[in-house]
Write a protein that holds these residues in place. Structure first.
Motif, PDB file in Angstrom:
ATOM      1  N   UNK A 215     -37.117  62.568   9.491  1.00 24.64           N
ATOM      2  CA  UNK A 215     -36.234  62.290  10.625  1.00 24.64           C
ATOM      3  C   UNK A 215     -36.920  62.453  11.981  1.00 24.64           C
ATOM      4  N   UNK A 216     -38.146  62.964  11.994  1.00 20.66           N
ATOM      5  CA  UNK A 216     -38.866  63.158  13.255  1.00 20.66           C
ATOM      6  C   UNK A 216     -39.130  61.800  13.907  1.00 20.66           C
ATOM      7  N   UNK A 217     -38.772  61.681  15.162  1.00 18.90           N
ATOM      8  CA  UNK A 217     -38.955  60.418  15.884  1.00 18.90           C
ATOM      9  C   UNK A 217     -39.928  60.543  17.050  1.00 18.90           C
ATOM     10  N   UNK A 218     -39.985  61.727  17.661  1.00 16.83           N
ATOM     11  CA  UNK A 218     -40.800  61.929  18.863  1.00 16.83           C
ATOM     12  C   UNK A 218     -41.895  62.971  18.620  1.00 16.83           C
ATOM     13  N   UNK A 219     -43.087  62.693  19.170  1.00 15.38           N
ATOM     14  CA  UNK A 219     -44.192  63.653  19.144  1.00 15.38           C
ATOM     15  C   UNK A 219     -44.763  63.789  20.549  1.00 15.38           C
ATOM     16  N   UNK A 220     -45.425  64.916  20.790  1.00 18.62           N
ATOM     17  CA  UNK A 220     -46.034  65.171  22.102  1.00 18.62           C
ATOM     18  C   UNK A 220     -47.531  65.346  21.903  1.00 18.62           C
ATOM     19  N   UNK A 221     -48.311  64.524  22.537  1.00 12.92           N
ATOM     20  CA  UNK A 221     -49.775  64.606  22.446  1.00 12.92           C
ATOM     21  C   UNK A 221     -50.229  65.958  22.990  1.00 12.92           C
ATOM     22  N   UNK A 222     -51.026  66.681  22.209  1.00 11.00           N
ATOM     23  CA  UNK A 222     -51.497  67.998  22.626  1.00 11.00           C
ATOM     24  C   UNK A 222     -52.606  67.891  23.676  1.00 11.00           C
ATOM     25  N   UNK A 223     -53.237  66.729  23.789  1.00  8.87           N
ATOM     26  CA  UNK A 223     -54.333  66.556  24.741  1.00  8.87           C
ATOM     27  C   UNK A 223     -53.812  66.211  26.134  1.00  8.87           C
ATOM     28  N   UNK A 224     -52.884  65.253  26.229  1.00  6.24           N
ATOM     29  CA  UNK A 224     -52.397  64.831  27.549  1.00  6.24           C
ATOM     30  C   UNK A 224     -50.927  65.171  27.787  1.00  6.24           C
ATOM     31  N   UNK A 225     -50.273  65.779  26.795  1.00  3.18           N
ATOM     32  CA  UNK A 225     -48.887  66.239  26.921  1.00  3.18           C
ATOM     33  C   UNK A 225     -47.891  65.095  27.111  1.00  3.18           C
ATOM     34  N   UNK A 226     -48.207  63.921  26.599  1.00  2.00           N
ATOM     35  CA  UNK A 226     -47.295  62.783  26.715  1.00  2.00           C
ATOM     36  C   UNK A 226     -46.377  62.707  25.508  1.00  2.00           C
ATOM     37  N   UNK A 227     -45.073  62.645  25.747  1.00  2.90           N
ATOM     38  CA  UNK A 227     -44.123  62.498  24.644  1.00  2.90           C
ATOM     39  C   UNK A 227     -43.934  61.019  24.348  1.00  2.90           C
ATOM     40  N   UNK A 228     -43.850  60.694  23.072  1.00  7.30           N
ATOM     41  CA  UNK A 228     -43.826  59.293  22.662  1.00  7.30           C
ATOM     42  C   UNK A 228     -43.255  59.163  21.254  1.00  7.30           C
ATOM     43  N   UNK A 229     -43.032  57.929  20.849  1.00  8.39           N
ATOM     44  CA  UNK A 229     -42.590  57.672  19.484  1.00  8.39           C
ATOM     45  C   UNK A 229     -43.714  57.998  18.504  1.00  8.39           C
ATOM     46  N   UNK A 230     -43.330  58.319  17.278  1.00  9.02           N
ATOM     47  CA  UNK A 230     -44.308  58.674  16.252  1.00  9.02           C
ATOM     48  C   UNK A 230     -45.322  57.541  16.048  1.00  9.02           C
TER      49      UNK A 230
END
Length: 269
Positions: free
Chosen positions: A63-78
């Motif tokens: 069910x996870x839809x969103x992730x946050x890049x650990x390098x640039x902190x950008x939230x986005x779709x999987x």
């Protein structure tokens, strides 16, 4: 852009981010509580500690839809590659499980029948339809099938086995438990399955030793000819045998893994 520079961008930060469970370059937003965690295990551990038991819950990985890049902190779709900085958020990526991992040495693979990702290389495992899980190739046609044998909690530590990060042992009886729990059980001289009580290793040497001990131990007169009914945990045979303080031997399979039971009730006519 040159292929080398593209590859450098994809590999940037590899193994430099993650948690105690996985090395990955992203965090997930839990769809159940909208909080951000490094992985589903971090989420489940945190929510299991909540004071209110009604607030405790586990994440559904699919069910996870969103992730946050650990390098640039950008939230986005999987997705595997960050849409902003272009890094690989996981060297291994499964779009079904929404799973990321930079440690590809684990040789991860997705099993459609299990519905989740496994480790250890697909070529080394097969999916047993009856047991409902992936087993080592060495167990193909070489194990006792127990329906949904992995979909229960380890009988020692009570962690759910099906998606546990720890290795699992399949015992002779077909029941399962963590490898480390199994080894600890043997170290404590416990040789019976905690679920069905059958012997989990070859006990013939121990049974022979008990035979010798019984021959060397004479029972007092009042017990010498006493008989009891026993049930054998190894072969399920029920029989009447002579009582002995050392143990009661199954007359069918010669096992001492037995327990005393009440005598059978005869039918009334």
């Amino acid at each position: 852009m040159e292929a080398s520079s593209v590859n450098e961008r994809l590999q940037f930060g590899k193994m430099g981010y993650g948690c105690k469970h996985y090395r990955r370059r992203c965090r997930i937003r839990a769809p159940c509580c909208n909080e951000v965690f490094s992985c589903r295990h971090c989420h489940d551990e945190a929510t299991s500690m909540l004071r209110n038991p009604f607030d405790r819950h586990e994440i559904v990985r699919q069910d996870v839809k969103q992730v946050i890049c650990a390098v640039c902190d950008t939230e986005q779709l999987v997705a595997q590659v960050c849409t902003n900085c272009g890094v690989n958020m996981g060297e291994y990526f499964c779009g079904i499980c929404k799973f990321y991992d930079d440690e590809i040495e684990k040789k991860q693979f997705h099993c459609d029948d299990c519905g989740i990702c496994r480790v250890g290389d697909r070529e080394n495992y097969f999916h047993c339809k009856k047991c409902g899980s992936c087993y080592a190739i060495s167990l193909r046609d070489n194990h006792m099938c127990v329906e949904n044998s992995m979909r229960h909690h380890c009988p020692i530590c009570y962690e759910y086995l099906f998606d546990s990060l720890k290795g699992t042992a399949v015992m002779k009886c077909g029941h399962t438990m963590h490898v480390e729990c199994y080894n600890e059980m043997l170290l404590r001289d416990k040789y019976c399955c905690p679920i069905c009580s059958k012997s989990v290793i070859d006990m013939s040497t121990i049974w022979k030793r008990m035979d010798e001990e019984i021959q060397a131990t004479i029972m007092p007169d009042e017990y010498r000819y006493k008989k009891v009914w026993i049930l054998c945990n190894d072969c399920n045979d029920t029989t009447e045998v002579y009582f002995h303080i050392v143990g009661q031997k199954c007359s069918h399979c010669k096992s001492y893994n037995t327990r005393t039971i009440a005598p059978p009730v005869l039918p009334q006519y």
